[in-house]
Design a protein around this motif. Sequence first.
Motif, PDB file in Angstrom:
ATOM      1  N   TYR A  54       0.836  -1.208   0.000  1.00  0.00           N
ATOM      2  CA  TYR A  54       0.000   0.000   0.000  1.00  0.00           C
ATOM      3  C   TYR A  54       0.867   1.254   0.000  1.00  0.00           C
ATOM      4  N   THR A  56       0.015   5.804  -0.537  1.00  0.00           N
ATOM      5  CA  THR A  56      -0.929   6.886  -0.817  1.00  0.00           C
ATOM      6  C   THR A  56      -0.624   7.484  -2.186  1.00  0.00           C
ATOM      7  N   GLY A  75      -5.263   5.601  -1.717  1.00  0.00           N
ATOM      8  CA  GLY A  75      -4.037   4.876  -1.996  1.00  0.00           C
ATOM      9  C   GLY A  75      -4.253   3.720  -2.941  1.00  0.00           C
ATOM     10  N   THR A  76      -3.158   3.018  -3.184  1.00  0.00           N
ATOM     11  CA  THR A  76      -3.128   1.896  -4.105  1.00  0.00           C
ATOM     12  C   THR A  76      -2.452   0.716  -3.428  1.00  0.00           C
ATOM     13  N   THR A  77      -3.009  -0.468  -3.639  1.00  0.00           N
ATOM     14  CA  THR A  77      -2.386  -1.712  -3.194  1.00  0.00           C
ATOM     15  C   THR A  77      -2.379  -2.660  -4.381  1.00  0.00           C
ATOM     16  N   GLY A  82      -7.758   2.279  -4.006  1.00  0.00           N
ATOM     17  CA  GLY A  82      -8.642   2.113  -2.858  1.00  0.00           C
ATOM     18  C   GLY A  82      -9.655   3.239  -2.724  1.00  0.00           C
TER      19      GLY A  82
END
Length: 104
Positions: A54, A56, A75-77, A82
């Motif tokens: 994860y 941001t 954010g991104t995972t 997300g």
Amino acid sequence: MATAYHMDGDGMVATHYCGAGNQPRMRAVSWDPKAKLLRFDFWDITHLPDPKAYYTTNIELYFQDDDHVELRFRGTTAGSEGEWQTHRMRRLTSRPYKRETDEP
């Protein structure tokens, strides 16, 4: 977590010291004075040992008034974006200083 904002030449950048242990950096992409909304988008990142972890990618600051700000993060995972997280902050005012004197 903490986020530092500062000027960089003619632009503004933010470094987000994330609870996930990484430090994404973002550049301001828009300021809407009427809506009082400042937007930052992902630029690069430091200390990301796993690219699927994860981090941001976007920050929005909504200045409601002189004492209230909404801070929104997304954010991104593993490449999947997300949901927005919203943190509402308010300025705490201190009690007026009262000088002690000999008078009752």
